[in-house]
Design an enzyme around this catalytic site. Structure first.
Site, PDB file in Angstrom:
ATOM      1  N   SER A  34       0.846  -1.187   0.000  1.00  0.00           N
ATOM      2  CA  SER A  34       0.000   0.000   0.000  1.00  0.00           C
ATOM      3  C   SER A  34       0.880   1.236   0.000  1.00  0.00           C
ATOM      4  O   SER A  34       1.995   1.218   0.523  1.00  0.00           O
ATOM      5  CB  SER A  34      -0.927  -0.002   1.216  1.00  0.00           C
ATOM      6  OG  SER A  34      -1.884   1.040   1.118  1.00  0.00           O
ATOM      7  N   ASP A  35       0.373   2.289  -0.611  1.00  0.00           N
ATOM      8  CA  ASP A  35       1.081   3.553  -0.597  1.00  0.00           C
ATOM      9  C   ASP A  35       0.067   4.678  -0.672  1.00  0.00           C
ATOM     10  O   ASP A  35      -1.026   4.512  -1.209  1.00  0.00           O
ATOM     11  CB  ASP A  35       2.060   3.667  -1.766  1.00  0.00           C
ATOM     12  CG  ASP A  35       3.005   4.835  -1.568  1.00  0.00           C
ATOM     13  OD1 ASP A  35       3.912   4.709  -0.723  1.00  0.00           O
ATOM     14  OD2 ASP A  35       2.819   5.877  -2.221  1.00  0.00           O
ATOM     15  N   GLN A  36       0.446   5.816  -0.121  1.00  0.00           N
ATOM     16  CA  GLN A  36      -0.442   6.973  -0.125  1.00  0.00           C
ATOM     17  C   GLN A  36       0.353   8.219  -0.473  1.00  0.00           C
ATOM     18  O   GLN A  36       1.456   8.420   0.029  1.00  0.00           O
ATOM     19  CB  GLN A  36      -1.082   7.159   1.248  1.00  0.00           C
ATOM     20  CG  GLN A  36      -2.056   8.325   1.320  1.00  0.00           C
ATOM     21  CD  GLN A  36      -2.659   8.437   2.704  1.00  0.00           C
ATOM     22  OE1 GLN A  36      -2.009   8.871   3.632  1.00  0.00           O
ATOM     23  NE2 GLN A  36      -3.905   8.019   2.817  1.00  0.00           N
TER      24      GLN A  36
END
Length: 191
Positions: free
Chosen positions: A67-69
Site C-alpha cells: 500500500s502507498d499513499q
C-alpha cells in the site's frame, strides 16, 4: 497461503488486524521517490505494487499486500515529511485547500504472479490554519511518517473542514473495502 503485509507501518498493521486474518509483516525496502512527470495516483499505484512485489520474491507461497499513499495538491505530491520543518511546510501549503489523498492497495499472489491494484481517493478540505496552530499540531502529533502530515485518525482531524471518500480506512493508509474484495477474489473467506 501465508498473508504478508509489505509494510512496517503501525497504522497499516492495526487496520489489517480488523480483518481478523493471521498475517506477518515484512519491510519492502522500496525507493518511494516519485518519477519525473508521474501523476500522483500513478505514483501511489506504482509504489503499492512495487512494495508487494519486493516482498513477494522472499515469500514465494504467499499473498502479499502493498500500500502507498500520496497527498495531491493540484498535481503536487506530498509524501511523508520526515522532519518537523517539512511537516510545517506541507501544512502551510495545504491550508484552505482541497487535497486528494490517493491511497493505493496492491495484492500480489506470489505463487501465480497475479497482481491486483486499486486506488481509493479521499478528498480532504483543510481549514484556514494559522501558523501557530500548525506548529502546535506538529509538536503534539509528530506526523512525520504520514503523507501530507495530517493524521485524521487522531488530532489531525481538527485541521479539517470536511472529507469525503468511499472508504474511511483509505485515509488512514490501507483501504480495507478494496483489500477485502481482492482477498475474496483470491479465495480467502471473510465474514
Amino acid at each position: 497461503m501465508k498473508l504478508i503485509l509489505a509494510s512496517t507501518s503501525a497504522y497499516r498493521r492495526q487496520l489489517l488486524e480488523r480483518l481478523q486474518l493471521p498475517f506477518e509483516t515484512a519491510r519492502p525496502d522500496v525507493d518511494e521517490t516519485p518519477l519525473r512527470n508521474e501523476m500522483p495516483p500513478d505514483t501511489a499505484n506504482r509504489l503499492a505494487v512495487e512494495k508487494a512485489r519486493a516482498v513477494a520474491v522472499r515469500y514465494p507461497d504467499a499473498l502479499v499486500i502493498g500500500s502507498d499513499q500520496v497527498a495531491d495538491l493540484d498535481g503536487e505530491i506530498f509524501g511523508k515529511p520526515g522532519t518537523v520543518a517539512a511537516a510545517i511546510g506541507q501544512l502551510q501549503r495545504m491550508r484552505g485547500a482541497t487535497v486528494i489523498f490517493h491511497t493505493a492497495v496492491a495484492l500480489v499472489n506470489a505463487r501465480s504472479g497475479q497482481v491486483r491494484c486499486e486506488n481509493v481517493p479521499t478528498r480532504v478540505k483543510f481549514r484556514e490554519l494559522a501558523d501557530d496552530e500548525i506548529v502546535r499540531y506538529v509538536d503534539k502529533e509528530r506526523p512525520l511518517d504520514c503523507a501530507g502530515s495530517a493524521k485524521s485518525e487522531a488530532l489531525g482531524i481538527t485541521l479539517l473542514d470536511s472529507l469525503s471518500g468511499d472508504d474511511p480506512t483509505a485515509l488512514v493508509g490501507l483501504p480495507l473495502i478494496a483489500l477485502s474484495r481482492m482477498l475474496r477474489a483470491e479465495g480467502l473467506q471473510l465474514p
